[in-house]
Design an enzyme around this catalytic site. Structure first.
Site, PDB file in Angstrom:
ATOM      1  N   SER A   1       0.847  -1.192   0.000  1.00  0.00           N
ATOM      2  CA  SER A   1       0.000   0.000   0.000  1.00  0.00           C
ATOM      3  C   SER A   1       0.880   1.238   0.000  1.00  0.00           C
ATOM      4  O   SER A   1       1.797   1.361   0.821  1.00  0.00           O
ATOM      5  CB  SER A   1      -0.890   0.012   1.243  1.00  0.00           C
ATOM      6  OG  SER A   1      -1.361   1.321   1.477  1.00  0.00           O
TER       7      SER A   1
ATOM      8  N   HIS B   1      -1.313  -1.598  -4.002  1.00  0.00           N
ATOM      9  CA  HIS B   1      -2.608  -1.403  -3.331  1.00  0.00           C
ATOM     10  C   HIS B   1      -2.858   0.097  -3.204  1.00  0.00           C
ATOM     11  O   HIS B   1      -2.073   0.824  -2.587  1.00  0.00           O
ATOM     12  CB  HIS B   1      -2.516  -2.075  -1.958  1.00  0.00           C
ATOM     13  CG  HIS B   1      -3.751  -2.047  -1.138  1.00  0.00           C
ATOM     14  ND1 HIS B   1      -4.746  -3.000  -1.241  1.00  0.00           N
ATOM     15  CD2 HIS B   1      -4.156  -1.201  -0.161  1.00  0.00           C
ATOM     16  CE1 HIS B   1      -5.700  -2.743  -0.367  1.00  0.00           C
ATOM     17  NE2 HIS B   1      -5.368  -1.641   0.303  1.00  0.00           N
TER      18      HIS B   1
ATOM     19  N   ASP C   1      -5.292   2.956  -1.856  1.00  0.00           N
ATOM     20  CA  ASP C   1      -6.350   3.201  -0.871  1.00  0.00           C
ATOM     21  C   ASP C   1      -7.111   4.476  -1.204  1.00  0.00           C
ATOM     22  O   ASP C   1      -6.623   5.582  -0.971  1.00  0.00           O
ATOM     23  CB  ASP C   1      -5.727   3.320   0.530  1.00  0.00           C
ATOM     24  CG  ASP C   1      -5.249   1.974   1.054  1.00  0.00           C
ATOM     25  OD1 ASP C   1      -6.079   1.056   1.156  1.00  0.00           O
ATOM     26  OD2 ASP C   1      -4.047   1.845   1.344  1.00  0.00           O
TER      27      ASP C   1
ATOM     28  N   MET D   1      -9.972   6.955  -0.370  1.00  0.00           N
ATOM     29  CA  MET D   1     -10.779   7.349   0.802  1.00  0.00           C
ATOM     30  C   MET D   1     -11.483   8.667   0.513  1.00  0.00           C
ATOM     31  O   MET D   1     -10.887   9.573  -0.073  1.00  0.00           O
ATOM     32  CB  MET D   1      -9.878   7.528   2.026  1.00  0.00           C
ATOM     33  CG  MET D   1      -9.044   6.310   2.375  1.00  0.00           C
ATOM     34  SD  MET D   1      -8.185   6.578   3.936  1.00  0.00           S
ATOM     35  CE  MET D   1      -7.093   5.146   3.947  1.00  0.00           C
TER      36      MET D   1
ATOM     37  N   HIS E   1      -8.558  -0.359  -3.325  1.00  0.00           N
ATOM     38  CA  HIS E   1      -9.357  -0.589  -2.129  1.00  0.00           C
ATOM     39  C   HIS E   1     -10.195   0.670  -1.893  1.00  0.00           C
ATOM     40  O   HIS E   1      -9.664   1.700  -1.479  1.00  0.00           O
ATOM     41  CB  HIS E   1      -8.409  -0.867  -0.946  1.00  0.00           C
ATOM     42  CG  HIS E   1      -9.099  -1.031   0.373  1.00  0.00           C
ATOM     43  ND1 HIS E   1      -8.415  -1.012   1.577  1.00  0.00           N
ATOM     44  CD2 HIS E   1     -10.409  -1.237   0.694  1.00  0.00           C
ATOM     45  CE1 HIS E   1      -9.273  -1.183   2.567  1.00  0.00           C
ATOM     46  NE2 HIS E   1     -10.486  -1.312   2.063  1.00  0.00           N
TER      47      HIS E   1
ATOM     48  N   MET F   1     -12.529   2.832  -0.004  1.00  0.00           N
ATOM     49  CA  MET F   1     -13.149   3.128   1.295  1.00  0.00           C
ATOM     50  C   MET F   1     -14.004   4.374   1.089  1.00  0.00           C
ATOM     51  O   MET F   1     -13.683   5.482   1.541  1.00  0.00           O
ATOM     52  CB  MET F   1     -12.051   3.344   2.350  1.00  0.00           C
ATOM     53  CG  MET F   1     -11.397   2.023   2.755  1.00  0.00           C
ATOM     54  SD  MET F   1      -9.789   2.221   3.528  1.00  0.00           S
ATOM     55  CE  MET F   1      -8.788   2.352   2.058  1.00  0.00           C
TER      56      MET F   1
ATOM     57  N   MET G   1     -10.443  -6.810   6.902  1.00  0.00           N
ATOM     58  CA  MET G   1      -9.657  -5.714   7.477  1.00  0.00           C
ATOM     59  C   MET G   1      -9.163  -6.116   8.864  1.00  0.00           C
ATOM     60  O   MET G   1      -9.949  -6.564   9.707  1.00  0.00           O
ATOM     61  CB  MET G   1     -10.510  -4.440   7.595  1.00  0.00           C
ATOM     62  CG  MET G   1     -10.840  -3.761   6.282  1.00  0.00           C
ATOM     63  SD  MET G   1      -9.399  -3.270   5.297  1.00  0.00           S
ATOM     64  CE  MET G   1      -8.559  -2.119   6.405  1.00  0.00           C
TER      65      MET G   1
ATOM     66  N   ASP H   1      -5.508  -6.801   5.381  1.00  0.00           N
ATOM     67  CA  ASP H   1      -5.034  -5.425   5.225  1.00  0.00           C
ATOM     68  C   ASP H   1      -5.095  -4.722   6.576  1.00  0.00           C
ATOM     69  O   ASP H   1      -6.169  -4.605   7.161  1.00  0.00           O
ATOM     70  CB  ASP H   1      -5.930  -4.704   4.203  1.00  0.00           C
ATOM     71  CG  ASP H   1      -5.525  -3.262   3.947  1.00  0.00           C
ATOM     72  OD1 ASP H   1      -4.470  -2.821   4.449  1.00  0.00           O
ATOM     73  OD2 ASP H   1      -6.291  -2.579   3.235  1.00  0.00           O
TER      74      ASP H   1
HETATM   75  C1  DX5 Z   1      -5.989   1.346   5.988  1.00  0.00           C
HETATM   76  C2  DX5 Z   1      -5.627   0.949   4.592  1.00  0.00           C
HETATM   77  C3  DX5 Z   1      -4.425   0.117   4.495  1.00  0.00           C
HETATM   78  C4  DX5 Z   1      -3.166   0.772   5.016  1.00  0.00           C
HETATM   79  C5  DX5 Z   1      -2.300  -0.321   5.535  1.00  0.00           C
HETATM   80  O1  DX5 Z   1      -7.271   1.858   6.009  1.00  0.00           O
HETATM   81  O2  DX5 Z   1      -6.692   0.256   3.974  1.00  0.00           O
HETATM   82  O3  DX5 Z   1      -4.234  -0.379   3.183  1.00  0.00           O
HETATM   83  O4  DX5 Z   1      -2.437   1.471   4.050  1.00  0.00           O
HETATM   84  O5  DX5 Z   1      -1.203   0.250   6.153  1.00  0.00           O
HETATM   85  P1  DX5 Z   1      -0.370  -0.574   7.238  1.00  0.00           P
HETATM   86  O6  DX5 Z   1       0.206  -1.771   6.540  1.00  0.00           O
HETATM   87  O7  DX5 Z   1       0.673   0.408   7.672  1.00  0.00           O
HETATM   88  O8  DX5 Z   1      -1.315  -0.967   8.345  1.00  0.00           O
HETATM   89 ZN    ZN Z   2      -6.206  -0.811   2.065  1.00  0.00          ZN
END
Ligand code: DX5
Ligand code: ZN
Length: 236
Positions: free
Chosen positions: A22, A46, A48, A50, A79, A81, A150, A188
């Site tokens: 990520s 990956h 993210d 948001m 991913h 969110m 998660m 994740d």
């Molecule tokens: C959190 C994300 C993850 C995050 C993971 O909401 O979905 O993908 O980047 O980061 P680490 O590996 O540092 O927990």
């Molecule tokens: Zn993620």
């Protein structure tokens, strides 16, 4: 069962370990460079997404993902969110993401979202927040290619791994094994060299790692190390 990973390589499932770094905690001002630092070690990158509604954080959206895809050759594992994946998720497949995962808590019609992602050419993933039971994914299962369990509350990188999610990873594994599809189980959140073996032992095969990769001096070497730990825990 034989699986195909994001780079088109074929494995029996038990050696089908895939690492998806990520970039949430990478240098966001220079993303294509940060992804190239992986040097071909990773199966996916990956991303993210948001929206500051579904989670209390804001990152980037479709225009950035589309633009980034023109500059990288590792497949994108998006991913989402975000609220209203029914409306937005297929667009990420249309711009070329190889895998698009939406949150079941945010979807009005999860089965239809998954079908729309597949129809747009990507693998369809469904994600569960820590408080959401595995049963929430059942309705969508006929069109699902990956279950994302998660292992932190979504929203931020660098949080501690929630060991109490491991039973849910095992439940997801059981659903994947019972499926006729080539269904994967992803974890994740807080996945690092101390926690990845437990995840592999519980049946995860796709591992997202943010800070464990991008806070390392050499991200490519960190990916290879995580892969070796997961493969040995999975008995590969
Ligand atoms: C959190 C994300 C993850 C995050 C993971 O909401 O979905 O993908 O980047 O980061 P680490 O590996 O540092 O927990
Ligand atoms: Zn993620």
């Amino acid at each position: 069962m034989i699986i195909t990973d994001g780079r088109g390589r074929h494995y029996p499932w038990h050696v089908g370990i895939q690492i998806s770094p990520s970039i949430l905690n990478a240098d966001l001002s220079n993303l294509s460079h940060e992804i190239r630092r992986l040097g071909g070690s990773a199966d996916w990158v990956h991303l993210d997404v948001m929206d500051n509604h579904f989670v209390p954080n804001l990152t980037f959206g479709l225009p950035l993902v589309e633009s980034l895809l023109a500059h990288i050759d590792v497949p994108a594992d998006c991913h989402l969110m975000i609220d209203d994946p029914d409306r937005w998720a297929p667009g990420y497949a249309e711009v070329g993401a190889g895998s698009v995962t939406f949150h079941v808590e945010a979807a009005q019609h999860p089965l239809q979202v998954a079908r729309d992602i597949r129809a747009a050419g990507a693998r369809a993933g469904i994600a569960l927040k820590p408080g959401t039971p595995i049963d929430a994914v059942r309705e969508a299962l006929p069109a699902i290619d990956m279950i994302l369990v998660m292992t932190v509350e979504p929203g931020f990188g660098g949080q501690s791994f929630m060991t109490d999610m491991l039973p849910k990873v095992r439940q997801a594994r059981a659903l994947a094994d019972a499926s006729d599809a080539d269904m994967w189980v992803q974890v994740d959140g807080g996945v690092d060299a101390r926690t990845i073996e437990q995840c592999a032992d519980a049946g995860a095969t796709v591992f997202v790692a943010g800070s464990a990769v991008y806070r390392a001096d050499d991200p490519a070497e960190a990916v290879l190390r995580l892969r070796a730990l997961a493969e040995s825990a999975a008995g590969a």
